[in-house]
Write a protein that holds these residues in place. Structure first.
Motif, PDB file in Angstrom:
ATOM      1  N   ARG A   1     -10.182   0.122   1.034  1.00  0.00           N
ATOM      2  CA  ARG A   1     -10.902  -0.237  -0.188  1.00  0.00           C
ATOM      3  C   ARG A   1     -10.149   0.287  -1.404  1.00  0.00           C
ATOM      4  N   ALA A   2      -9.830  -0.607  -2.315  1.00  0.00           N
ATOM      5  CA  ALA A   2      -9.018  -0.241  -3.472  1.00  0.00           C
ATOM      6  C   ALA A   2      -9.680   0.843  -4.318  1.00  0.00           C
ATOM      7  N   LEU A   3     -10.991   0.787  -4.484  1.00  0.00           N
ATOM      8  CA  LEU A   3     -11.692   1.782  -5.302  1.00  0.00           C
ATOM      9  C   LEU A   3     -11.482   3.194  -4.765  1.00  0.00           C
ATOM     10  N   ASN A   4     -11.423   3.317  -3.438  1.00  0.00           N
ATOM     11  CA  ASN A   4     -11.265   4.641  -2.830  1.00  0.00           C
ATOM     12  C   ASN A   4      -9.873   5.235  -3.064  1.00  0.00           C
TER      13      ASN A   4
ATOM     14  N   TYR B   1      -4.688  -0.439   2.696  1.00  0.00           N
ATOM     15  CA  TYR B   1      -4.535  -1.052   4.016  1.00  0.00           C
ATOM     16  C   TYR B   1      -5.056  -2.478   4.016  1.00  0.00           C
ATOM     17  N   GLN B   2      -4.221  -3.409   4.502  1.00  0.00           N
ATOM     18  CA  GLN B   2      -4.625  -4.804   4.664  1.00  0.00           C
ATOM     19  C   GLN B   2      -4.329  -5.335   6.062  1.00  0.00           C
TER      20      GLN B   2
ATOM     21  N   GLU C   1       4.736  -0.107   4.631  1.00  0.00           N
ATOM     22  CA  GLU C   1       4.554   0.771   3.479  1.00  0.00           C
ATOM     23  C   GLU C   1       4.763   2.238   3.855  1.00  0.00           C
ATOM     24  N   LEU C   2       4.343   2.632   5.050  1.00  0.00           N
ATOM     25  CA  LEU C   2       4.617   4.000   5.493  1.00  0.00           C
ATOM     26  C   LEU C   2       6.120   4.243   5.569  1.00  0.00           C
TER      27      LEU C   2
END
Length: 203
Positions: free
Chosen positions: A169-172, A186-187, A195-196
């Motif tokens: 969740r982007a807000l988090n 995460y998608q 990305e890691l």
């Protein structure tokens, strides 16, 4: 770029399905023939305290369902709740790979009620990867608020710039980013690995 020493992961929506989300509650309403409106209203009023470890599962069920007679038992409903949890094998494999290197301190920062959290830790053997769980039910703080991230950094004594936090969740991600942590939205499992690796993390 600072060397990454610490990986903080969300669990529901990344490693496992969400524990008790809207989809699961709708399925419960259909399975147990609940009045969705009444159930949802009582859930919304009760869940923040349940999620923060301030009321037990029994108290949550009393507030949302068993304030009146029902045609099913508390045990039947609890079993249904727990059965909603499933593993995402590909993202779990990425977590396993990072843990196996022995190069990273790995912790969870997740929102979860106590009984559900402890079931998921045991059922999916999460302790094989995670060294600590900063779960809302333990620290009495919830994402997206800054406090839960501050607690994780202060307890582990990890510099924010050496940490990566992963959440679906982007807000988090906003507050950890303000604190100086690196973040991954995460998608998918392949995107997560890529990305890691961009951060120099071995997966």
């Amino acid at each position: 770029m600072h060397k990454i020493t610490t990986l903080f992961w969300d669990i529901g929506g990344v490693i496992l399905t969400n524990g008790w989300d809207t989809r699961s509650r709708r399925e419960a309403a259909e399975t147990f023939h609940l009045d969705w409106g009444k159930f949802q209203e009582r859930h919304e009023l009760s869940f923040p305290a349940f999620d923060s470890g301030n009321i037990s599962l029994n108290e949550y069920l009393n507030r949302t369902l068993f304030y009146r007679p029902q045609g099913f038992t508390r045990e039947e409903f609890t079993a249904f709740m727990f059965a909603q949890s499933k593993e995402y094998p590909e993202s779990r494999a990425a977590l396993d790979a990072a843990a196996r290197t022995g190069k990273y301190f790995i912790g969870a920062i997740n929102n979860e009620p106590l009984e559900l959290n402890e079931y998921r830790i045991e059922a999916f053997r999460l302790r094989r990867d995670f060294q600590v769980f900063f779960s809302s039910c333990y620290v009495h703080a919830r994402k997206p608020e800054e406090m839960i991230f501050r607690i994780a950094l202060e307890v582990t004594h990890r510099p924010a710039e050496e940490c990566v936090f992963i959440d679906d969740r982007a807000l988090n991600l906003e507050n950890p980013r303000r604190l100086g942590m690196n973040t991954i939205h995460y998608q998918s499992a392949p995107q997560l690995r890529q990305e890691l690796q961009t951060y120099g993390v071995e997966v």
